[in-house]
Motif scaffolding. Sequence first.
Motif, short mmCIF file in Angstrom:
data_model
loop_
_atom_site.label_atom_id
_atom_site.label_comp_id
_atom_site.label_asym_id
_atom_site.label_seq_id
_atom_site.Cartn_x
_atom_site.Cartn_y
_atom_site.Cartn_z
N ASN B 60 0.81 -1.23 0.00
CA ASN B 60 0.00 0.00 0.00
C ASN B 60 0.84 1.28 0.00
N THR B 61 2.12 1.14 -0.26
CA THR B 61 2.97 2.32 -0.38
C THR B 61 3.39 2.46 -1.84
N PRO B 62 3.31 3.67 -2.40
CA PRO B 62 3.70 3.83 -3.81
C PRO B 62 5.15 3.41 -4.03
N LEU B 63 5.38 2.78 -5.17
CA LEU B 63 6.72 2.29 -5.47
C LEU B 63 7.76 3.41 -5.46
N LEU B 64 7.35 4.55 -5.99
CA LEU B 64 8.29 5.68 -6.05
C LEU B 64 8.70 6.12 -4.65
N SER B 82 24.60 0.10 -4.53
CA SER B 82 24.62 0.79 -5.81
C SER B 82 23.17 1.08 -6.20
N TYR B 83 22.96 2.04 -7.09
CA TYR B 83 21.59 2.35 -7.49
C TYR B 83 20.93 1.14 -8.14
N TYR B 84 21.73 0.41 -8.92
CA TYR B 84 21.19 -0.77 -9.58
C TYR B 84 20.71 -1.81 -8.56
N ALA B 85 21.57 -2.09 -7.57
CA ALA B 85 21.19 -3.05 -6.53
C ALA B 85 19.99 -2.54 -5.74
N SER B 86 19.99 -1.24 -5.44
CA SER B 86 18.85 -0.66 -4.71
C SER B 86 17.56 -0.88 -5.48
N ALA B 87 17.63 -0.64 -6.80
CA ALA B 87 16.43 -0.79 -7.62
C ALA B 87 15.92 -2.23 -7.54
N ILE B 88 16.85 -3.18 -7.62
CA ILE B 88 16.44 -4.59 -7.57
C ILE B 88 15.83 -4.93 -6.21
N ILE B 89 16.46 -4.44 -5.14
CA ILE B 89 15.94 -4.74 -3.80
C ILE B 89 14.52 -4.20 -3.64
N VAL B 90 14.32 -2.94 -4.04
CA VAL B 90 13.00 -2.34 -3.84
C VAL B 90 11.97 -2.98 -4.77
N LEU B 91 12.33 -3.19 -6.03
CA LEU B 91 11.38 -3.80 -6.97
C LEU B 91 10.97 -5.20 -6.50
N SER B 92 11.93 -5.99 -6.02
CA SER B 92 11.56 -7.35 -5.62
C SER B 92 10.78 -7.35 -4.31
N THR B 93 11.11 -6.44 -3.40
CA THR B 93 10.34 -6.36 -2.15
C THR B 93 8.90 -5.95 -2.43
N TYR B 94 8.75 -4.98 -3.32
CA TYR B 94 7.42 -4.48 -3.67
C TYR B 94 6.63 -5.55 -4.43
N ILE B 153 7.68 -5.32 -15.46
CA ILE B 153 8.45 -4.77 -16.59
C ILE B 153 8.26 -3.25 -16.62
N LYS B 154 7.02 -2.85 -16.47
CA LYS B 154 6.71 -1.41 -16.56
C LYS B 154 7.07 -0.66 -15.28
N ASN B 155 6.84 -1.32 -14.13
CA ASN B 155 7.22 -0.67 -12.87
C ASN B 155 8.72 -0.41 -12.79
N SER B 156 9.49 -1.25 -13.47
CA SER B 156 10.95 -1.09 -13.40
C SER B 156 11.38 0.26 -13.95
N ALA B 157 10.50 0.93 -14.71
CA ALA B 157 10.80 2.25 -15.24
C ALA B 157 11.14 3.24 -14.12
N LEU B 158 10.59 2.99 -12.92
CA LEU B 158 10.85 3.93 -11.82
C LEU B 158 12.29 3.88 -11.34
N ALA B 159 13.00 2.82 -11.74
CA ALA B 159 14.43 2.76 -11.40
C ALA B 159 15.18 3.91 -12.06
N SER B 160 14.60 4.43 -13.14
CA SER B 160 15.25 5.56 -13.83
C SER B 160 15.37 6.79 -12.94
N THR B 161 14.50 6.84 -11.91
CA THR B 161 14.55 8.00 -11.01
C THR B 161 15.79 7.98 -10.14
N ILE B 162 16.43 6.80 -10.02
CA ILE B 162 17.68 6.76 -9.26
C ILE B 162 18.83 6.40 -10.20
N ALA B 163 18.73 6.92 -11.43
CA ALA B 163 19.85 6.87 -12.37
C ALA B 163 20.28 5.48 -12.79
#
Lengths: 247, 214
Positions: B60-64, B82-94, B153-163
Motif C-alpha cells: 500500500n505504499t507507492p513504489l516511487l 549501488s543504485y542498480y542493486a537498490s532498484a532490484i531490492i525495492v522492486l523485488s520487495t514491492y 516490466i513497466k514498474n521497473s521504469a521507476l528505477a530511472s529516477t535513481i539513475a
Amino acid sequence: MTPAPLVVVEKVNKHFGDLHVLRDIDLTVDRGEVVVVIGPSGSGKSTLCRCINRLERVTSGRITIDGVALPEEGKALARLRADVGMVFQSFNLFAHKTILQNVTLGPIKVRKLAKDEARERGLKLLERVGIADKADRYPAELSGGQQQRAAIARALAMGPKLMLFDEPTSALDPEMIKEVLDVMVELAAEGTTMVVVTHEMGFARSAARRVAFMDGGRIVEMASPEQFFDQPQTDRAKDFLSKILAH
Amino acid sequence: MHVVLDNLPAFLRATRVTAQLTVISFLLAMLIGTLVAGFRVSPVLPLRWLGTVYVELVRNTPLLVLISLFVFGFTKIGIRYSYYASAIIVLSTYTGTFVAETVRAGINTVAPGQAEAARSLGLTFSQLLFAVVLPQAFRSVVAPLGSVFIALIKNSALASTIAVMDLSFLGTQLTNSTGRPVAVFMGSAFFYLLLALPSGWAIGWFERRVAVKR
C-alpha cells in the motif's frame, strides 16, 4: 492377559461452535479388529473417525493410539499420523501426481525410503489393489473405484498400525462399490485393524467384528454384527435398520 | 524515427538493463512471495502476523516512495547499495507482496482434502506445503503471476529516477539532448512492448502446459 487395545477413546466430546457433535464417546479397538461405525447422517460418525487421527480436535476427553495420547499439532502428531492410514469419501488423491507418485510420496518424504525401493513397494501395492496398469496415470484419468483403490494403496504404503475409512464408498457408483469393498474385505481377512464408517450393511455383516451404532453424537449400541442386525436392542437402531433394510 | 535509429545501440543496451532488472527482481519476488504466502497460511501465529504486516505495509505504499525511502533513508543511516542493486531490492520487495497475494489465492483454490490427505500421511506442514499444496497452487495462478511479471516490466521504469540506465532513463536523457520527447519515448515504448508482448505469449503457453487435469 490380553494385549492392550490399539485405540482407546475415552469420554470424548466435540463441539463445532454450538453444535455438540460427539457426546461422551467411549470406544476401544483391539489389534486386528474391524469396527464398523454406522448411523444416520449427522450422527457424528465421520467426526469420530476424523478425531482418531486428529484431523479434528476433540473438545474434551482423550484418545490414545498404541498407548500414546494424540499430541498437539506438530512433528510428534505427524509421526503418529504416519502410522494411521486414512481413506476419505472423496479419495483426495494428489491431483498433480501420478498414481504411483501418490503411493510413494509418504514413504519417501516421511519414512525416508529410497526412491527405487518406494517405487517397487508401491507397484506391488498397486498390483494388490488391482490397478498396477494405472501407475503412470493421473487421478483424473481413473474411475472413482480405481481412485479409491489407489487411495487405499497410498495409505497402506505407510505400513500403518490402523486404517481409518471415512465413508469410502459413499461417492461411488454402485458398480464400483464392490471393487473397493473387495479390497477392504481382503484387508480385514488379513488381520488389519480397521475403523470403518460406512452405510454398507453387507460389509458390516461380513467383515466387522463389532458394529457401533451412532445417533445424535452418541454410540447408542455396540454389538457383534449378528446381534446388531438380527436383534437390535434400542428402538433407535430398530428404526434405523427398518428404514435402510426395507428395500 | 531517426533519433531512435541513430541511437539504436543505446536503446538495445537500455532494453537489456530493463530486462535484467525485471527478471532478477521477479525471481527474487517469487522467492519472497512464496515464502510470505507460506507464512500467511502457516499454523504459527507470529509468522501469519509478520506476513500480513509486510504485505499490507509494502503493497500500500507507492513504489516511487519506497524507492526514495530506501535510497535516501538507508544512505542516511550509512547503508549504501549501488543504485542498480537498490532498484532490484525495492522492486523485488514491492513485487513480492503481489506474488504473495497471488500465491495465497492459488493456495485457496487447492481443495482442503489435498492437505488433509497429506497430513494423514504424516507430512509436516512445510512438506505438505512444498510437495502437495504449492505445486497445485502455482499451476492455477500462472496467468495472474504473468500479469505481475508484466506489471513489473513497466514498474521497473521507476528505477530511472535513481539513475539506473534503463529504457526510461534513456528516454529522459535523449529528450534532454535532442529535444524530441515524442519520438524518443515512442522508441522506449516500442522496446517495452518488445519485452512485454512475448512475455504474455510465453505465459499463455506455459499455463496450458502445466494445467492440472481435474
